[in-house]
Motif scaffolding. Structure first.
Motif, PDB file in Angstrom:
ATOM      1  N   TRP A   1      11.174 -26.628  -5.850  1.00 53.42           N
ATOM      2  CA  TRP A   1      10.990 -27.663  -6.921  1.00 53.42           C
ATOM      3  C   TRP A   1       9.417 -27.504  -7.319  1.00 53.42           C
ATOM      4  O   TRP A   1       9.325 -27.404  -8.730  1.00 53.42           O
ATOM      5  CB  TRP A   1      11.187 -28.898  -6.261  1.00 53.42           C
ATOM      6  CG  TRP A   1      12.413 -29.539  -6.080  1.00 53.42           C
ATOM      7  CD1 TRP A   1      13.741 -29.154  -6.543  1.00 53.42           C
ATOM      8  CD2 TRP A   1      12.887 -30.504  -5.269  1.00 53.42           C
ATOM      9  NE1 TRP A   1      14.863 -29.499  -6.110  1.00 53.42           N
ATOM     10  CE2 TRP A   1      14.470 -30.531  -5.319  1.00 53.42           C
ATOM     11  CE3 TRP A   1      12.367 -31.200  -4.282  1.00 53.42           C
ATOM     12  CZ2 TRP A   1      15.059 -31.165  -4.490  1.00 53.42           C
ATOM     13  CZ3 TRP A   1      13.245 -32.124  -3.568  1.00 53.42           C
ATOM     14  CH2 TRP A   1      14.637 -31.954  -3.564  1.00 53.42           C
TER      15      TRP A   1
ATOM     16  N   GLN B   1       9.580 -24.238  -9.336  1.00 55.02           N
ATOM     17  CA  GLN B   1      10.101 -24.307 -10.683  1.00 55.02           C
ATOM     18  C   GLN B   1       9.300 -25.203 -11.583  1.00 55.02           C
ATOM     19  O   GLN B   1       9.180 -24.978 -12.831  1.00 55.02           O
ATOM     20  CB  GLN B   1      11.507 -25.105 -10.590  1.00 55.02           C
ATOM     21  CG  GLN B   1      12.119 -25.372 -11.644  1.00 55.02           C
ATOM     22  CD  GLN B   1      13.444 -26.051 -11.338  1.00 55.02           C
ATOM     23  OE1 GLN B   1      13.454 -27.155 -10.601  1.00 55.02           O
ATOM     24  NE2 GLN B   1      14.583 -25.948 -12.236  1.00 55.02           N
TER      25      GLN B   1
ATOM     26  N   LYS C   1       7.141 -24.591 -15.768  1.00 51.98           N
ATOM     27  CA  LYS C   1       7.450 -25.618 -16.665  1.00 51.98           C
ATOM     28  C   LYS C   1       6.164 -26.049 -17.383  1.00 51.98           C
ATOM     29  O   LYS C   1       6.350 -26.711 -18.319  1.00 51.98           O
ATOM     30  CB  LYS C   1       8.712 -26.449 -16.592  1.00 51.98           C
ATOM     31  CG  LYS C   1      10.066 -26.108 -16.280  1.00 51.98           C
ATOM     32  CD  LYS C   1      11.034 -27.079 -16.040  1.00 51.98           C
ATOM     33  CE  LYS C   1      12.410 -26.653 -15.455  1.00 51.98           C
ATOM     34  NZ  LYS C   1      13.292 -27.638 -15.377  1.00 51.98           N
TER      35      LYS C   1
ATOM     36  N   GLU D   1       6.509 -31.508 -14.024  1.00 48.02           N
ATOM     37  CA  GLU D   1       7.735 -30.945 -14.975  1.00 48.02           C
ATOM     38  C   GLU D   1       7.648 -31.774 -16.418  1.00 48.02           C
ATOM     39  O   GLU D   1       7.905 -31.456 -17.515  1.00 48.02           O
ATOM     40  CB  GLU D   1       9.153 -31.034 -14.289  1.00 48.02           C
ATOM     41  CG  GLU D   1       9.489 -29.742 -13.532  1.00 48.02           C
ATOM     42  CD  GLU D   1      10.646 -30.012 -12.939  1.00 48.02           C
ATOM     43  OE1 GLU D   1      11.425 -30.495 -13.582  1.00 48.02           O
ATOM     44  OE2 GLU D   1      11.014 -29.334 -11.926  1.00 48.02           O
TER      45      GLU D   1
END
Length: 220
Positions: A40, A43, A47, A101
């Motif tokens: 997570w 990722q 972003k 994010e």
């Protein structure tokens, strides 16, 4: 707990556009960071980018006398480290990843460590704030007028969302957590709700039996 959380009018006067999505998660099964939680974070790093929400928080800090270049809003600090976000534990990794994010300050704390309800106020300056300094427990105090989260025992987070205290920090042993997702304009409330849904989904992925409740608090 959710219905007893309040934002003081002095904070609304400073930033009437402030809103916070409060989430409680009971029955967490936290533990050391793992491949999924570290994924997570990785990722989220992909972003990460510039977002006008960060500048809104810098302006809010200046409004109560803080220097955001020295004590950065939490989302600003995380975005600057997005390429090397530290893994802490599964639950902390989850909300840090969502924070990056969604360019959104998110704080997570141990609900069972609270003494009385959370409330967002402007400090008098004599409230205790427990920290670790030089490897030893210590007590500091906020500056008068500083925006702080607190409970009956003292400050739980200084400078709105800059630094959390030791007493309520979320650890691998935390079973019941509270999360504060904070927004200022121009951040859309729909986006805030989406971030909350994403955090809830990740908490349930970690703890399938978690009981999650939310409450949106905005100026009346």
């Amino acid at each position: 707990m959710l219905e007893r959380i309040v934002v003081d009018e002095a904070v609304w006067e400073l930033r009437p556009d402030f809103a916070v999505l409060v989430m409680t998660a009971k029955g967490l099964e936290n533990g050391p960071s793992d491949e999924r939680s570290e994924g997570w974070l990785a990722q989220a790093a992909l972003k990460a980018g510039d977002d006008p929400h960060v500048e809104s928080w810098r302006q809010a800090y200046r409004a109560f006398g803080a220097k955001p270049q020295r004590t950065r809003p939490s989302v600003d600090a995380l975005l600057r480290r997005a390429g090397a976000l530290p893994s802490i534990n599964r639950v902390v990794d989850a909300y840090n990843a969502v924070s990056v994010e969604y360019a959104l300050p998110i704080g997570g704390e141990d609900l069972d460590a609270y003494q009385g309800p959370a409330r967002l106020v402007r400090a008098t300056g004599d409230e205790p704030f427990d920290v670790i300094a030089g490897g030893e427990p210590a007590v500091e105090h906020p500056v008068a007028g500083e925006v702080v989260w607190r409970d009956d025992a003292g400050v739980t987070c200084r400078r709105w969302n800059w630094r959390q205290c030791v007493r309520t920090r979320l650890t691998e042993d935390t079973v019941n957590g509270i999360f504060l997702l904070e927004r200022l304009e121009p951040y859309a409330l729909d986006r805030l709700a989406e971030a909350g849904d994403e955090l809830a989904a990740r908490l349930r992925a970690i703890s399938p039996g978690a009981r999650i409740e939310t409450r949106l608090i905005g100026r009346p």
